[in-house]
Enzyme design. Sequence first.
Site, PDB file in Angstrom:
ATOM      1  N   GLY A   5      22.247  46.192  47.025  1.00  0.00           N
ATOM      2  CA  GLY A   5      22.261  45.664  48.385  1.00  0.00           C
ATOM      3  C   GLY A   5      23.664  45.336  48.893  1.00  0.00           C
ATOM      4  O   GLY A   5      23.904  45.308  50.100  1.00  0.00           O
ATOM      5  N   ALA A  28      20.867  42.814  45.811  1.00  0.00           N
ATOM      6  CA  ALA A  28      19.777  41.912  46.172  1.00  0.00           C
ATOM      7  C   ALA A  28      19.556  40.969  44.998  1.00  0.00           C
ATOM      8  O   ALA A  28      19.903  41.299  43.858  1.00  0.00           O
ATOM      9  CB  ALA A  28      18.512  42.723  46.447  1.00  0.00           C
ATOM     10  N   GLU A  47      20.142  50.550  41.132  1.00  0.00           N
ATOM     11  CA  GLU A  47      18.738  50.114  41.159  1.00  0.00           C
ATOM     12  C   GLU A  47      17.852  50.833  40.158  1.00  0.00           C
ATOM     13  O   GLU A  47      16.938  50.227  39.601  1.00  0.00           O
ATOM     14  CB  GLU A  47      18.166  50.284  42.575  1.00  0.00           C
ATOM     15  N   GLU A  60      24.981  48.558  50.066  1.00  0.00           N
ATOM     16  CA  GLU A  60      24.183  48.897  51.253  1.00  0.00           C
ATOM     17  C   GLU A  60      24.661  48.104  52.481  1.00  0.00           C
ATOM     18  O   GLU A  60      24.713  48.631  53.590  1.00  0.00           O
ATOM     19  CB  GLU A  60      22.695  48.642  50.969  1.00  0.00           C
TER      20      GLU A  60
HETATM   21  N1  CAA Z   1      20.839  39.072  41.454  1.00  0.00           N
HETATM   22  C1  CAA Z   1      20.775  37.828  40.945  1.00  0.00           C
HETATM   23  N2  CAA Z   1      21.731  37.294  40.137  1.00  0.00           N
HETATM   24  C2  CAA Z   1      22.793  38.063  39.867  1.00  0.00           C
HETATM   25  C3  CAA Z   1      22.930  39.378  40.381  1.00  0.00           C
HETATM   26  C4  CAA Z   1      21.895  39.871  41.213  1.00  0.00           C
HETATM   27  N3  CAA Z   1      21.945  41.093  41.788  1.00  0.00           N
HETATM   28  N4  CAA Z   1      24.090  39.909  39.910  1.00  0.00           N
HETATM   29  C5  CAA Z   1      24.663  38.951  39.145  1.00  0.00           C
HETATM   30  N5  CAA Z   1      23.883  37.842  39.123  1.00  0.00           N
HETATM   31  C6  CAA Z   1      24.118  36.589  38.399  1.00  0.00           C
HETATM   32  C7  CAA Z   1      23.856  36.752  36.912  1.00  0.00           C
HETATM   33  O1  CAA Z   1      22.476  36.637  36.613  1.00  0.00           O
HETATM   34  C8  CAA Z   1      24.698  35.633  36.339  1.00  0.00           C
HETATM   35  O2  CAA Z   1      23.981  34.434  36.498  1.00  0.00           O
HETATM   36  P1  CAA Z   1      23.790  33.396  35.251  1.00  0.00           P
HETATM   37  O3  CAA Z   1      25.202  32.938  34.955  1.00  0.00           O
HETATM   38  O4  CAA Z   1      22.921  32.317  35.820  1.00  0.00           O
HETATM   39  O5  CAA Z   1      23.195  34.182  34.143  1.00  0.00           O
HETATM   40  C9  CAA Z   1      25.908  35.575  37.282  1.00  0.00           C
HETATM   41  O6  CAA Z   1      25.501  36.239  38.482  1.00  0.00           O
HETATM   42  C10 CAA Z   1      27.117  36.296  36.725  1.00  0.00           C
HETATM   43  O7  CAA Z   1      26.740  37.626  36.387  1.00  0.00           O
HETATM   44  P2  CAA Z   1      27.016  38.293  34.937  1.00  0.00           P
HETATM   45  O8  CAA Z   1      27.058  37.249  33.890  1.00  0.00           O
HETATM   46  O9  CAA Z   1      26.051  39.411  34.763  1.00  0.00           O
HETATM   47  O10 CAA Z   1      28.513  38.838  35.178  1.00  0.00           O
HETATM   48  P3  CAA Z   1      29.197  40.087  34.439  1.00  0.00           P
HETATM   49  O11 CAA Z   1      30.635  40.013  34.810  1.00  0.00           O
HETATM   50  O12 CAA Z   1      28.832  40.129  33.017  1.00  0.00           O
HETATM   51  O13 CAA Z   1      28.538  41.386  35.148  1.00  0.00           O
HETATM   52  C11 CAA Z   1      27.724  42.683  37.015  1.00  0.00           C
HETATM   53  C12 CAA Z   1      28.735  41.636  36.523  1.00  0.00           C
HETATM   54  C13 CAA Z   1      28.041  44.043  36.382  1.00  0.00           C
HETATM   55  C14 CAA Z   1      27.873  42.783  38.530  1.00  0.00           C
HETATM   56  C15 CAA Z   1      26.287  42.236  36.631  1.00  0.00           C
HETATM   57  O14 CAA Z   1      26.111  40.897  37.065  1.00  0.00           O
HETATM   58  C16 CAA Z   1      25.196  43.088  37.214  1.00  0.00           C
HETATM   59  O15 CAA Z   1      24.942  44.167  36.740  1.00  0.00           O
HETATM   60  N6  CAA Z   1      24.512  42.575  38.262  1.00  0.00           N
HETATM   61  C17 CAA Z   1      23.363  43.242  38.841  1.00  0.00           C
HETATM   62  C18 CAA Z   1      23.782  44.437  39.684  1.00  0.00           C
HETATM   63  C19 CAA Z   1      22.570  45.150  40.227  1.00  0.00           C
HETATM   64  O16 CAA Z   1      21.769  45.690  39.499  1.00  0.00           O
HETATM   65  N7  CAA Z   1      22.452  45.162  41.564  1.00  0.00           N
HETATM   66  C20 CAA Z   1      21.332  45.795  42.224  1.00  0.00           C
HETATM   67  C21 CAA Z   1      20.293  44.754  42.551  1.00  0.00           C
HETATM   68  S1  CAA Z   1      18.784  45.461  43.097  1.00  0.00           S
HETATM   69  C22 CAA Z   1      18.994  45.770  44.758  1.00  0.00           C
HETATM   70  O17 CAA Z   1      20.057  45.547  45.310  1.00  0.00           O
HETATM   71  C23 CAA Z   1      17.757  46.314  45.423  1.00  0.00           C
HETATM   72  C24 CAA Z   1      17.889  46.724  46.832  1.00  0.00           C
HETATM   73  O18 CAA Z   1      18.553  47.692  47.174  1.00  0.00           O
HETATM   74  C25 CAA Z   1      17.081  46.075  47.850  1.00  0.00           C
END
Ligand code: CAA
Length: 258
Positions: A112, A66, A135, A115
């Site tokens: 998400g 998400a 999460e 999911e």
């Molecule tokens: N939401 C918004 N933006 C996201 C994102 C997310 N879930 N995942 C990645 N991005 C964005 C980053 O912010 C970044 O943007 P900027 O360049 O503007 O900073 C861009 O995508 C590239 O990401 P990274 O620089 O972080 O890339 P990386 O290769 O270093 O890492 C990754 C990749 C491990 C996937 C890392 O991006 C990450 O950990 N992302 C988040 C994963 C996460 O926690 N997902 C769960 C979300 S909560 C959820 O899903 C709740 C629910 O069930 C309803």
Amino acid sequence: MAYENITTAQEERIHIITINRPKQLNALNKATIKELHEAMDAANKDASTRAIILTGTGEKAFVAGADIKEFSGYNVEQGQELAANGQEILFNFVHNLPTPVIAAVNGFALGGGLELAMASHMRVASDNAKLGLPEVSLGVIPGYGGTQRLTQLVGRGKAMELITTAGMIGAEEAQQWGLVNHVVAQDELMNLARKIASKICANSGSAIKSAIKAVNANFVDGLNGYNVEITEFGNCFGTEEFKEGTSAFLEKRKPDFK
Ligand code: CAA
């Protein structure tokens, strides 16, 4: 229909939906969830579509979760509304869609993203895929059905480990866990998904709808899946496709399901 966050393509009877926010690793904001609902609904209502493939743009991510930026300022009510609305219009909607959805997981499938793959009817993955529900590392829990569907797919112990450690598993391990059906090189992923979709398209669409209903009944509290199977089995006998399928067998020819 023009979309901002997804693209769609029709290849004969297969409809391909691609989440297209590469700069955010295809993260699901509310607008994307709404568009996915609309695209899934339209494909399902289109009689020429018999299978849907769902994937993400680029070589890095299926969906990285998400959209964290969108919900980081939410309060309790807004958090509950986000989960309830998302579950209703996309995750449960896909889970119950009568047209089979194949998730082609082409990289990160986190939060998400996993999911959404789990709500799909089946999953195939590229060998660079990484899957997890991270999460709790953000101070929240999966809200789009992840605590339930991961437990159903891999069992309570493995689900607890993946969720509480906020860990990620690779594609091979996901296959061993039964979380994905097949793992192939990234450049073979869409062809594998198309191959499975083509096999689905050769079969009776009305029987497939009934089969999805019966399998899904296994996961509905208070519903006897065996009874749903009996009802759906009987319903098949009233369809044109049953007449065509059985006639074709007896006449030693291939069925022609319209
Ligand atoms: N939401 C918004 N933006 C996201 C994102 C997310 N879930 N995942 C990645 N991005 C964005 C980053 O912010 C970044 O943007 P900027 O360049 O503007 O900073 C861009 O995508 C590239 O990401 P990274 O620089 O972080 O890339 P990386 O290769 O270093 O890492 C990754 C990749 C491990 C996937 C890392 O991006 C990450 O950990 N992302 C988040 C994963 C996460 O926690 N997902 C769960 C979300 S909560 C959820 O899903 C709740 C629910 O069930 C309803």
